[in-house]
Design an enzyme around this catalytic site. Structure first.
Site, mmCIF file in Angstrom:
data_model
loop_
_atom_site.group_PDB
_atom_site.id
_atom_site.type_symbol
_atom_site.label_atom_id
_atom_site.label_comp_id
_atom_site.label_asym_id
_atom_site.label_seq_id
_atom_site.Cartn_x
_atom_site.Cartn_y
_atom_site.Cartn_z
ATOM 1 N N ASP A 15 0.849 -1.200 0.000
ATOM 2 C CA ASP A 15 0.000 0.000 0.000
ATOM 3 C C ASP A 15 0.886 1.252 0.000
ATOM 4 O O ASP A 15 0.719 2.154 -0.816
ATOM 5 C CB ASP A 15 -0.918 0.008 1.230
ATOM 6 C CG ASP A 15 -1.647 -1.317 1.401
ATOM 7 O OD1 ASP A 15 -2.559 -1.589 0.615
ATOM 8 O OD2 ASP A 15 -1.265 -2.085 2.310
ATOM 9 N N GLU A 267 2.120 -6.628 -5.240
ATOM 10 C CA GLU A 267 1.705 -5.832 -6.401
ATOM 11 C C GLU A 267 2.857 -5.006 -6.970
ATOM 12 O O GLU A 267 3.202 -5.114 -8.149
ATOM 13 C CB GLU A 267 0.540 -4.910 -5.968
ATOM 14 C CG GLU A 267 0.106 -3.974 -7.057
ATOM 15 C CD GLU A 267 -1.285 -3.378 -6.850
ATOM 16 O OE1 GLU A 267 -2.136 -4.013 -6.186
ATOM 17 O OE2 GLU A 267 -1.524 -2.278 -7.372
HETATM 18 O O1 TRH Z 1 4.670 -6.066 0.682
HETATM 19 P P1 TRH Z 1 3.762 -6.678 -0.316
HETATM 20 O O2 TRH Z 1 3.444 -8.075 -0.096
HETATM 21 O O3 TRH Z 1 2.442 -5.829 -0.384
HETATM 22 C C1 TRH Z 1 1.151 -6.399 -0.514
HETATM 23 C C2 TRH Z 1 0.645 -6.232 -1.919
HETATM 24 O O4 TRH Z 1 0.735 -4.920 -2.408
HETATM 25 C C3 TRH Z 1 -0.785 -6.688 -2.006
HETATM 26 O O5 TRH Z 1 -1.284 -6.515 -3.303
HETATM 27 C C4 TRH Z 1 -1.594 -5.906 -1.011
HETATM 28 O O6 TRH Z 1 -2.899 -6.275 -1.093
HETATM 29 C C5 TRH Z 1 -1.035 -6.176 0.358
HETATM 30 O O7 TRH Z 1 0.313 -5.750 0.405
HETATM 31 C C6 TRH Z 1 -1.818 -5.464 1.420
HETATM 32 O O8 TRH Z 1 4.420 -6.568 -1.795
HETATM 33 P P2 TRH Z 1 4.628 -5.345 -2.808
HETATM 34 O O9 TRH Z 1 3.328 -4.884 -3.336
HETATM 35 O O10 TRH Z 1 5.626 -5.782 -3.786
HETATM 36 O O11 TRH Z 1 5.249 -4.183 -1.933
HETATM 37 C C7 TRH Z 1 6.544 -4.217 -1.438
HETATM 38 C C8 TRH Z 1 7.150 -2.834 -1.466
HETATM 39 O O12 TRH Z 1 8.305 -2.799 -0.641
HETATM 40 C C9 TRH Z 1 7.585 -2.414 -2.862
HETATM 41 O O13 TRH Z 1 7.264 -1.047 -3.074
HETATM 42 C C10 TRH Z 1 9.101 -2.575 -2.812
HETATM 43 C C11 TRH Z 1 9.389 -2.237 -1.378
HETATM 44 N N1 TRH Z 1 10.647 -2.752 -0.841
HETATM 45 C C12 TRH Z 1 11.693 -1.875 -0.654
HETATM 46 O O14 TRH Z 1 11.575 -0.672 -0.969
HETATM 47 N N2 TRH Z 1 12.853 -2.322 -0.095
HETATM 48 C C13 TRH Z 1 13.035 -3.626 0.264
HETATM 49 O O15 TRH Z 1 14.130 -3.985 0.777
HETATM 50 C C14 TRH Z 1 11.948 -4.533 0.041
HETATM 51 C C15 TRH Z 1 12.114 -5.978 0.411
HETATM 52 C C16 TRH Z 1 10.777 -4.069 -0.488
#
Ligand code: TRH
Length: 364
Positions: A15, A267
């Site tokens: 989010d 996502e």
């Molecule tokens: O963390 P998520 O599993 O988020 C999920 C999904 O968005 C899902 O659709 C939603 O319904 C749920 O949350 C509530 O995976 P996502 O979407 O890939 O988000 C991870 C974010 O974290 C992404 O913007 C990348 C960031 N990130 C970093 O900036 N640094 C890091 O070291 C890591 C591991 C991630």
């Protein structure tokens, strides 16, 4: 224009991740953004300058319940409201909007930015109106805006300078900056791991541990690292595990660009894996009613995933009992080609921030 983006954190980082990327892209194009977050903690590592007001054109505001009296009222009314994932803006903002409309002010264009899916309902529902029937904002219209993978959707978040950043990226220099053991810079296969708790993780690591080509796994902190720690038994010597620190969002992109195979989830990281142009495997966010099964199938159809990649996804997501088979070099190349072709299709489409801006100008 001035934009209010409202974001409620459900769980994990997606989010905040999506809303921050959107804010940054709008701000980079000269828009003024106020990002309202009920839980801004993850921004401290994802975009450290954000909370110190260090990013031009973006103000991050803490969305407390209730909001301090007068906080919203004292701010100039914006041109656009984005409620992320149907979160409903704070009631204090809606009440204040009602008063300002009664005083003759122009209401913002109000958009509900939805979750990403490749299912057919997305094209049908994109840009549909939803009249506000009750409450202080009665009479206004909210608009559904769906990100997506085809020309009839709102598109995907993509920075204007993505291709030039990728062209000048030096993967080997970047890895050296990570301070990993020297082996991780050798001629092995590099794999990033960002996942929940995939059922076949142990089997996949063990297969990688016996493979002819060694692999270096860069494991992200949190759930992925815990899942790796929970793997029972011995993982063979060809699979070498390295724990990563939390990376900024910018650096997370670099991680994906620098690996030959990216395990992503949720996502935002899925979209980043597509832009990275490397082989990837997606763990979809699981829903209680198994609605994610159809969502995954629609995505794999759109991706035109080869059979081996489809099977691996079925297994990795626990959808059926198909075994997850660790890819050999030929298979991995096929997966990468599939990503590159999908990426080329996406690059021909307008990005989400551009489409959103165009939509707002049309509705004002
Ligand atoms: O963390 P998520 O599993 O988020 C999920 C999904 O968005 C899902 O659709 C939603 O319904 C749920 O949350 C509530 O995976 P996502 O979407 O890939 O988000 C991870 C974010 O974290 C992404 O913007 C990348 C960031 N990130 C970093 O900036 N640094 C890091 O070291 C890591 C591991 C991630």
């Amino acid at each position: 224009m001035r934009w209010d983006i409202f974001c409620k954190v459900i769980d994990n980082y997606g989010d905040v991740g999506v809303c921050w990327r959107l804010s940054a892209q709008l701000a980079g194009r000269g828009e003024q953004v106020r990002l309202w977050l009920d839980d801004p903690d993850a921004l401290a590592w994802m975009a450290p300058r954000a909370l110190q007001g260090g990013v031009p054109n973006i103000e991050v505001l803490h969305w407390t319940s209730p909001l301090p009296s007068g906080l919203f009222e004292d701010l100039p009314l914006s041109d656009v409201w984005i409620e992320a994932f149907g979160c409903d803006p704070p009631p204090e903002c809606i009440e204040s909007l009602g008063r300002q409309m009664a005083a003759g002010q122009r209401a913002p264009v109000w958009i509900n930015l939805e979750y990403l899916s490749a299912e057919p309902y997305v094209e049908r529902s994109h840009r549909l109106p939803s009249p506000v029937m009750t409450g202080p904002a009665r009479g206004l219209t909210k608009w559904f805006f769906y990100p997506g993978f085809t020309g009839d959707t709102g598109g995907l978040l993509r920075e204007e300078d993505l291709l030039s950043r990728q062209a000048s990226f030096d993967a080997s220099a970047w890895r050296q900056g990570l301070d990993l053991s020297p082996a991780a810079n050798g001629a092995s296969l590099r794999v990033s791991l960002f996942c929940y708790e995939p059922g076949p993780l142990a089997s996949v690591l063990q297969q990688a541990g016996r493979a002819d080509t060694a692999s270096d796994w860069l494991v992200t902190p949190g759930r992925a690292a815990q899942a790796v720690r929970a793997v029972p038994g011995v993982i063979g010597p060809a699979c070498r595990l390295h724990a990563l620190p939390r990376l900024t969002q910018h650096e997370f992109d670099h991680l994906l660009w620098s690996c030959d195979l990216n395990f992503v989830r949720g996502e935002d990281s899925l979209v980043r894996a597509l832009w990275a142009g490397q082989a990837f495997v997606w763990q979809i966010y699981p829903q209680d009613d198994s609605a994610h099964h159809a969502k995954l199938a629609a995505f794999l159809d759109w991706l035109q995933a080869p059979g081996s990649l489809r099977d691996f996804h079925q297994a990795w997501n626990g959808i059926d009992a198909t075994p997850a088979i660790w890819p050999d070099g030929t298979t991995l190349l096929q997966w990468r080609t599939c990503t590159l072709e999908a990426r080329a299709r996406l690059l021909a489409q307008a990005d989400l921030a551009s489409q959103l801006t165009g939509f707002v100008l049309e509705k004002r």
